[in-house]
Design an enzyme around this catalytic site. Structure first.
Site, PDB file in Angstrom:
ATOM      1  N   HIS A  53      -3.368  -3.727   8.916  1.00  0.00           N
ATOM      2  CA  HIS A  53      -2.029  -4.283   8.723  1.00  0.00           C
ATOM      3  C   HIS A  53      -1.205  -4.112   9.995  1.00  0.00           C
ATOM      4  CE1 HIS A  53      -2.639  -3.057   4.221  1.00  0.00           C
ATOM      5  NE2 HIS A  53      -3.362  -4.108   4.564  1.00  0.00           N
ATOM      6  N   GLY A  83      10.107  -0.777  10.354  1.00  0.00           N
ATOM      7  CA  GLY A  83      10.961  -1.562  11.249  1.00  0.00           C
ATOM      8  C   GLY A  83      10.412  -1.517  12.658  1.00  0.00           C
ATOM      9  N   HIS A 130      -7.402  -0.836  18.922  1.00  0.00           N
ATOM     10  CA  HIS A 130      -7.262   0.544  18.438  1.00  0.00           C
ATOM     11  C   HIS A 130      -7.465   0.592  16.914  1.00  0.00           C
ATOM     12  CE1 HIS A 130      -5.138   4.593  18.446  1.00  0.00           C
ATOM     13  NE2 HIS A 130      -4.949   4.216  17.186  1.00  0.00           N
ATOM     14  N   GLU A 131      -6.788  -0.298  16.207  1.00  0.00           N
ATOM     15  CA  GLU A 131      -6.893  -0.287  14.742  1.00  0.00           C
ATOM     16  C   GLU A 131      -8.308  -0.595  14.271  1.00  0.00           C
ATOM     17  OE1 GLU A 131      -4.615   0.992  12.964  1.00  0.00           O
ATOM     18  OE2 GLU A 131      -3.223   1.066  14.653  1.00  0.00           O
ATOM     19  N   HIS A 168      -1.526  -0.168  10.995  1.00  0.00           N
ATOM     20  CA  HIS A 168      -2.458   0.851  10.520  1.00  0.00           C
ATOM     21  C   HIS A 168      -3.692   0.182   9.949  1.00  0.00           C
ATOM     22  CE1 HIS A 168       0.461   0.872   6.879  1.00  0.00           C
ATOM     23  NE2 HIS A 168      -0.482  -0.006   6.633  1.00  0.00           N
ATOM     24  N   ALA A 209      -0.376  23.797  -6.625  1.00  0.00           N
ATOM     25  CA  ALA A 209       0.373  24.146  -5.425  1.00  0.00           C
ATOM     26  C   ALA A 209       1.649  23.324  -5.402  1.00  0.00           C
ATOM     27  CB  ALA A 209      -0.450  23.847  -4.166  1.00  0.00           C
ATOM     28  N   GLU A 240       7.509  -5.759  14.636  1.00  0.00           N
ATOM     29  CA  GLU A 240       7.291  -5.558  16.080  1.00  0.00           C
ATOM     30  C   GLU A 240       7.368  -6.900  16.789  1.00  0.00           C
ATOM     31  OE1 GLU A 240       7.301  -2.565  16.827  1.00  0.00           O
ATOM     32  OE2 GLU A 240       6.800  -1.753  14.852  1.00  0.00           O
ATOM     33  N   ASP A 299       2.629  -4.459  11.709  1.00  0.00           N
ATOM     34  CA  ASP A 299       4.041  -4.448  11.320  1.00  0.00           C
ATOM     35  C   ASP A 299       4.737  -5.686  11.905  1.00  0.00           C
ATOM     36  OD1 ASP A 299       6.708  -3.988  10.857  1.00  0.00           O
ATOM     37  OD2 ASP A 299       6.710  -1.923  11.617  1.00  0.00           O
ATOM     38  N   HIS A 345      -8.882   9.649  15.791  1.00  0.00           N
ATOM     39  CA  HIS A 345      -8.304   9.669  17.127  1.00  0.00           C
ATOM     40  C   HIS A 345      -9.149  10.469  18.098  1.00  0.00           C
ATOM     41  CE1 HIS A 345      -4.159   8.381  15.545  1.00  0.00           C
ATOM     42  NE2 HIS A 345      -4.866   7.357  15.993  1.00  0.00           N
ATOM     43  N   ASP A 400      -9.154  -2.641   5.822  1.00  0.00           N
ATOM     44  CA  ASP A 400      -8.023  -3.569   5.958  1.00  0.00           C
ATOM     45  C   ASP A 400      -7.099  -3.097   7.073  1.00  0.00           C
ATOM     46  OD1 ASP A 400      -9.253  -4.771   3.888  1.00  0.00           O
ATOM     47  OD2 ASP A 400      -7.583  -4.650   2.470  1.00  0.00           O
ATOM     48  N   HIS A 457     -10.341   2.390  14.005  1.00  0.00           N
ATOM     49  CA  HIS A 457     -10.151   3.092  12.732  1.00  0.00           C
ATOM     50  C   HIS A 457     -10.905   2.368  11.619  1.00  0.00           C
ATOM     51  CE1 HIS A 457      -7.294   5.840  14.386  1.00  0.00           C
ATOM     52  NE2 HIS A 457      -6.285   4.997  14.492  1.00  0.00           N
ATOM     53  N   ASP A 512       0.873  -1.179   0.000  1.00  0.00           N
ATOM     54  CA  ASP A 512       0.000   0.000   0.000  1.00  0.00           C
ATOM     55  C   ASP A 512       0.908   1.226   0.000  1.00  0.00           C
ATOM     56  OD1 ASP A 512       0.861   0.213   2.644  1.00  0.00           O
ATOM     57  OD2 ASP A 512      -0.977  -0.656   3.470  1.00  0.00           O
TER      58      ASP A 512
HETATM   59  N1  TQI Z   1      -0.427   3.586  13.830  1.00  0.00           N
HETATM   60  C1  TQI Z   1      -1.153   4.776  13.697  1.00  0.00           C
HETATM   61  C2  TQI Z   1      -2.495   4.658  14.417  1.00  0.00           C
HETATM   62  O1  TQI Z   1      -3.190   3.653  14.226  1.00  0.00           O
HETATM   63  C3  TQI Z   1      -1.447   5.106  12.242  1.00  0.00           C
HETATM   64  C4  TQI Z   1      -2.032   6.481  12.169  1.00  0.00           C
HETATM   65  C5  TQI Z   1      -1.371   7.649  12.293  1.00  0.00           C
HETATM   66  C6  TQI Z   1      -3.394   6.816  12.033  1.00  0.00           C
HETATM   67  N2  TQI Z   1      -2.264   8.705  12.234  1.00  0.00           N
HETATM   68  C7  TQI Z   1      -3.486   8.224  12.093  1.00  0.00           C
HETATM   69  C8  TQI Z   1      -4.524   6.065  11.864  1.00  0.00           C
HETATM   70  C9  TQI Z   1      -4.702   8.889  12.019  1.00  0.00           C
HETATM   71  C10 TQI Z   1      -5.741   6.730  11.783  1.00  0.00           C
HETATM   72  C11 TQI Z   1      -5.844   8.115  11.887  1.00  0.00           C
HETATM   73  O2  TQI Z   1      -2.844   5.576  15.131  1.00  0.00           O
HETATM   74  S1  TQI Z   1       0.502   3.354  15.135  1.00  0.00           S
HETATM   75  C12 TQI Z   1      -1.307   3.455  18.614  1.00  0.00           C
HETATM   76  C13 TQI Z   1      -1.382   4.414  19.753  1.00  0.00           C
HETATM   77  C14 TQI Z   1      -0.483   2.949  16.469  1.00  0.00           C
HETATM   78  C15 TQI Z   1      -0.566   3.815  17.504  1.00  0.00           C
HETATM   79  O3  TQI Z   1       1.249   2.183  14.845  1.00  0.00           O
HETATM   80  O4  TQI Z   1       1.207   4.546  15.418  1.00  0.00           O
HETATM   81  C16 TQI Z   1      -1.942   2.244  18.658  1.00  0.00           C
HETATM   82  C17 TQI Z   1      -1.104   1.744  16.502  1.00  0.00           C
HETATM   83  F1  TQI Z   1      -2.598   4.824  19.976  1.00  0.00           F
HETATM   84  F2  TQI Z   1      -0.973   3.860  20.839  1.00  0.00           F
HETATM   85  F3  TQI Z   1      -0.628   5.437  19.528  1.00  0.00           F
HETATM   86  C18 TQI Z   1      -1.852   1.382  17.603  1.00  0.00           C
HETATM   87 CL1  TQI Z   1      -2.838   1.762  20.051  1.00  0.00          CL
HETATM   88 ZN    ZN Z   2      -0.412  -1.301   5.160  1.00  0.00          ZN
HETATM   89 ZN    ZN Z   3      -4.692   5.382  15.605  1.00  0.00          ZN
END
Ligand code: TQI
Ligand code: ZN
Ligand code: ZN
Length: 496
Positions: free
Chosen positions: A198, A178, A220-221, A185, A409, A203, A200, A230, A196, A224, A172
């Site tokens: 995904h 890493g 959390h995912e 996400h 832009a 980890e 990492d 958030h 979908d 979304h 994607d």
């Molecule tokens: N992944 C981010 C997340 O899921 C991806 C992301 C960044 C995102 N900005 C966004 C997704 C805005 C939707 C909207 O937030 S992450 C956490 C937490 C991540 C982070 O890997 O940084 C969790 C995955 F909340 F802890 F920061 C899971 Cl729980």
């Molecule tokens: Zn992905």
């Molecule tokens: Zn998030």
């Protein structure tokens, strides 16, 4: 109840660029103390104290912190509370810093079905397959316990929510990075890649407080993947920093529950789990009427898609995004990767639901943000996500009401300025100050001789600027202020 143990901050990016300016005032005793509060709130951990800081006067460290703040905002680094510094301090802080509650993705994408399918395509070697299966099911159940939606596991075929564990580039637009950093996400609800999720694979996935707890990250995912953005509530699952909490008997926190129930409604009481009564009785969330939204995917047969190999190809917009170039045309875009070539076409809506067409686009690499303009408003984008608070009207960007559309832009890295083209003139936006530069608009033909009278797409690539007008393009060297060569839009499209 488990106490909060490890607290790890994960990719929190604060956007400060696009806030409106406020009137300036002259410094006073009151302002001095306000400035102290401001600096301690936002810049307290930025300044590095010198080893001898113990015996430095507090005024010294105030000035040092002030210098950091001025540097951060691109102000004159004077260490003095001058008018422009006070003005920046008085601006509202934008983005993730102002905290209040849950959010939804723009356009409020949702699953318009009672049963959402999911499939686990591959597994992590860190855990047994049955642990992964059970953890994913348990994370989804947090939501199906409170909203009238069921999740059905399918072992093969195309599911709504396709789950993978992959490292680095995985097909994607958001390669993983890493170990640590981004953990996972998920895409907002929708066709194709929508929903979908995904993980990492780099980890260390666990079911414990150490490493990346699969249950908490998946929960959390899936928020979304159901349409939640958030939250600004610290105890929410969708709060954008990772904090381990006891996962035993975990129920969806109030704020997330309210957010997801505002989209899908409340699951009928009879279907509520009987094992753990909800300690917080549910307020009656008014269930919004289904909102009119653009069709997720109109019949593919009826829609002519743009032909990238037409030599007369005219772009709506173009921009870099990380190491790729994106060219927009009639609701679609082509992505060209600079590393290994290859061009893919996608519908804009399928990646950024709610955005049907892009007139102009630019990337601010420093803030890791892309701005899309369409008609008289604009969006902030990060990865596949539309940032909260968008769309905003063009006036928020500093355009006068006479400007109803931006043609093109481009962000010029070396100056940190963004050039915004409208008809035969252009504006300059100072990204560090978060406002339009004075003295604009200027005539394109006067300031950039040789690029034509208008610009309908512009981008930066490998240090050069490219200005496209009609089907032709000029490659331009900004520092030398001169045209390097002329080419066709078509030349980027890997045709013959
Ligand atoms: N992944 C981010 C997340 O899921 C991806 C992301 C960044 C995102 N900005 C966004 C997704 C805005 C939707 C909207 O937030 S992450 C956490 C937490 C991540 C982070 O890997 O940084 C969790 C995955 F909340 F802890 F920061 C899971 Cl729980
Ligand atoms: Zn992905
Ligand atoms: Zn998030």
């Amino acid at each position: 109840m488990g106490g909060a143990l490890a607290v790890k901050t994960v990719t929190m990016v604060v956007m400060v660029a696009l806030c409106g300016a406020v009137p300036t005032t002259s410094p006073s005793q009151e302002e001095l103390s306000k400035a102290q509060v401001y600096l301690s709130q936002f810049f307290s951990d930025v300044g590095v104290s010198a080893p001898n800081s113990v015996w430095r006067s507090s005024l010294d460290s105030f000035e040092d912190t002030l210098r950091k703040m001025q540097e951060h905002f691109g102000l004159e680094v004077s260490g003095q509370l001058d008018a422009s510094t006070l003005e920046v301090m008085a601006r509202p802080r934008c983005g993730f810093t102002d905290v209040s509650a849950y959010s939804h993705f723009d356009g409020r994408p949702k699953w318009n079905k009672a049963v959402v399918t999911y499939r686990i395509i591959d597994y992590t070697p860190d855990l047994s397959q049955s642990d992964v299966d059970a953890t994913i099911a348990k994370a989804l159940k947090l939501y199906s316990d409170v909203i009238p939606l069921d999740f059905k596991h399918i072992p093969r075929g195309t599911a709504d929510i396709m789950i993978t564990f992959k490292a680095q580039d995985h097909g994607d637009f958001s390669p993983f990075d890493g170990k640590n950093g981004v953990l996972a996400h998920a895409f907002a609800p929708g066709e194709g890649i929508g929903g979908d999720t995904h993980f990492d694979e780099d980890e260390n996935w666990t079911l414990t407080p150490a490493g990346a707890n699969l249950f908490l990250v998946a929960a959390h995912e899936f928020g979304h993947a159901l349409g939640l953005g958030h939250s600004k509530v610290q105890t929410a699952l969708l709060y954008p920093t990772y904090q381990y909490v006891n996962t035993e008997g975990y129920v969806l926190p109030d704020d997330d529950r309210q957010g997801v129930q505002a989209i899908y409604g409340v699951r009928a009481a009879s279907a509520q789990p009987t094992t753990k009564p909800d300690p917080n009785p549910q307020p009656n969330i008014p269930v919004p009427k289904p909102q009119p939204r653009p069709e997720p995917n109109p019949k593919p047969t009826s829609e002519p898609t743009p032909d990238r190999c037409n030599r007369n190809l005219v772009f709506d917009a173009a921009t870099s995004i990380q190491s790729s170039l994106y060219f927009f045309k009639d609701g679609y875009f082509w992505m060209r990767r600079s590393s290994w070539g290859g061009i893919r076409m996608k519908k804009i809506q399928s990646v950024w639901p709610g955005i049907s067409k892009v007139d102009a686009a630019y990337e601010n690499k420093k803030s890791n943000t892309v701005i899309f303009f369409e008609g008289n408003h604009y969006w902030g984008i990060r990865g596949n996500t539309v940032l909260p608070g968008y769309p905003k009207p063009l006036s928020d960007f500093g355009f006068p009401p006479s400007v109803t559309k931006v043609d093109a832009a481009v962000h010029v890295s070396i100056t940190s300025k963004t050039l915004l083209f409208v008809n035969n003139r252009y504006w300059s936006y100072n990204e560090r100050m978060g406002r339009m530069d004075d003295g604009y608009p200027k005539l394109i033909s006067v300031e950039f001789p040789g690029i034509g009278l208008r610009v309908d797409a512009a981008f930066e690539n490998q240090g050069y600027l490219y200005f496209s007008y009609g089907s032709s393009q000029t490659e331009y060297h900004y520092a030398r202020r001169r045209v390097i060569r002329n080419l066709l839009n078509h030349d980027w499209m890997d045709c013959n």
